[in-house]
Design an enzyme around this catalytic site. Sequence first.
Site, mmCIF file in Angstrom:
data_model
loop_
_atom_site.group_PDB
_atom_site.id
_atom_site.type_symbol
_atom_site.label_atom_id
_atom_site.label_comp_id
_atom_site.label_asym_id
_atom_site.label_seq_id
_atom_site.Cartn_x
_atom_site.Cartn_y
_atom_site.Cartn_z
ATOM 1 N N ARG A 182 6.019 16.746 -4.932
ATOM 2 C CA ARG A 182 5.513 17.816 -5.798
ATOM 3 C C ARG A 182 6.355 18.071 -7.052
ATOM 4 O O ARG A 182 7.579 17.969 -7.007
ATOM 5 C CB ARG A 182 5.420 19.126 -4.999
ATOM 6 N N HIS A 216 2.180 13.809 -5.912
ATOM 7 C CA HIS A 216 2.029 12.352 -5.878
ATOM 8 C C HIS A 216 1.380 11.771 -7.138
ATOM 9 O O HIS A 216 0.508 10.903 -7.051
ATOM 10 C CB HIS A 216 1.226 11.945 -4.638
ATOM 11 N N HIS A 257 3.639 5.297 0.929
ATOM 12 C CA HIS A 257 3.128 6.349 1.811
ATOM 13 C C HIS A 257 2.450 5.780 3.065
ATOM 14 O O HIS A 257 1.319 6.133 3.396
ATOM 15 C CB HIS A 257 2.155 7.230 1.029
ATOM 16 N N ASP A 294 7.508 18.656 6.877
ATOM 17 C CA ASP A 294 7.073 18.025 5.624
ATOM 18 C C ASP A 294 8.169 18.315 4.613
ATOM 19 O O ASP A 294 7.974 19.032 3.650
ATOM 20 C CB ASP A 294 5.720 18.608 5.196
ATOM 21 N N GLU A 333 9.076 8.696 3.706
ATOM 22 C CA GLU A 333 8.984 8.262 2.307
ATOM 23 C C GLU A 333 10.350 8.343 1.642
ATOM 24 O O GLU A 333 10.879 9.429 1.448
ATOM 25 C CB GLU A 333 7.989 9.168 1.567
HETATM 26 C C1 GLA Z 1 3.474 14.106 1.453
HETATM 27 C C2 GLA Z 1 3.489 15.534 1.147
HETATM 28 C C3 GLA Z 1 2.624 16.174 2.133
HETATM 29 C C4 GLA Z 1 1.237 15.615 2.092
HETATM 30 C C5 GLA Z 1 1.247 14.191 2.350
HETATM 31 C C6 GLA Z 1 -0.138 13.610 2.203
HETATM 32 O O1 GLA Z 1 4.141 13.827 2.596
HETATM 33 O O2 GLA Z 1 4.758 16.104 1.159
HETATM 34 O O3 GLA Z 1 2.593 17.537 1.901
HETATM 35 O O4 GLA Z 1 0.693 15.794 0.835
HETATM 36 O O5 GLA Z 1 2.135 13.600 1.453
HETATM 37 O O6 GLA Z 1 -1.119 14.414 2.732
#
Ligand code: GLA
Length: 348
Positions: free
Chosen positions: A77, A102, A176, A248, A314
């Site tokens: 983000r 992304h 990803h 996350d 990631e």
């Molecule tokens: C990343 C983001 C998540 C989500 C995934 C895809 O990991 O941090 O919040 O957007 O990609 O859904």
Amino acid sequence: MKTLFGELADGTKVSSWFLENGGTRLRVLDYGGIVQSLEIPDRDGRYANVSLGFDTIEDYIAGSPYFGALIGRYGNRVAEGRFTLDGENHQLPLNDGAHSLHGGTEGFDRRVWEVEPFTDGPDVGLHLYLTSVDGEMGYPGTLEVKVTYTLTGGGDWRIDYEATTDKATFVNLTSHVYWNLAGEGTGSVQDHELEIAASRYLPVDPGLIPTGEPADVAGTPFDFREAKAIGRDLRVAHQQLLYSKGVDHNYVLDKGLTARPEHAAGLRDPSSGRTLTIATTEPGLQFYSGNFLDGTLVGTGGNIYRQGDALCLETQRFPDSPNQPSFPSTLLRPGQTYRTTTIHSFGC
Ligand code: GLA
């Protein structure tokens, strides 16, 4: 080996490339540089596709949550899709509530890359090329991107990212892949054992933007310094887990930014014995526990994907770095070359 995978609405052909080396089988689309399947053997030599994906290009276009895709120009983000660079304000498309995620609405995951296969001694692979023009998705500078997927003689999958620009810009490229080492579509990964070589992670606000201050994992559900089952602490009533419906979060790897790939994480599925270890040059690792999979997508093997049926690891610079001066820089200037490497090694 190259085969036709499908067609985009404008008639552009999408190809699938198959590579096999050292016991690993990889299928890559030129659309998004997507890893459409990645097959490895278990302890009895049985192969399974350990990465979530779709069978048709239509499914990818209709709404893939970045399954297997290359992510750019900016992984994760950017707060409010805004940043200031050399005194100029830039606005990116918002595709994640109030934020840009992304690379925006039409990120590198939705572009068709030019693909060139190669053989180099015991290794085989693909070079993937993309030009992202000045202003595309709000980012300044024409970015020339080259990503190399190598399947080594030993069966490792190595990714080398390179980029140059003609104007100062921000870059943060990643991959990803959604991992399920028992095989995609076999259910939850909560029993997979995960280890992450990080003593700190980045807490986020309710919009999943890092607050800026790394926090110790010690004594929290975020502690993966010793391998533990993913599901063990996922239901602990911790504010950070509530925000993201699971994990996350960006882990601050103890090794930091390194010139050569160094150990970042290890994953093991006890049922099949399959293992994955990740080494990277990058200082960050986004561990995403598949929180937003909600049973509305049917994957490659014909099964429905539900919450927690896979995880993403990631490798990256930290989210929202353009707005967070204390984070390692993601700034790329003309004359510089962005270069990062991540190696995925498999075992059983
Ligand atoms: C990343 C983001 C998540 C989500 C995934 C895809 O990991 O941090 O919040 O957007 O990609 O859904």
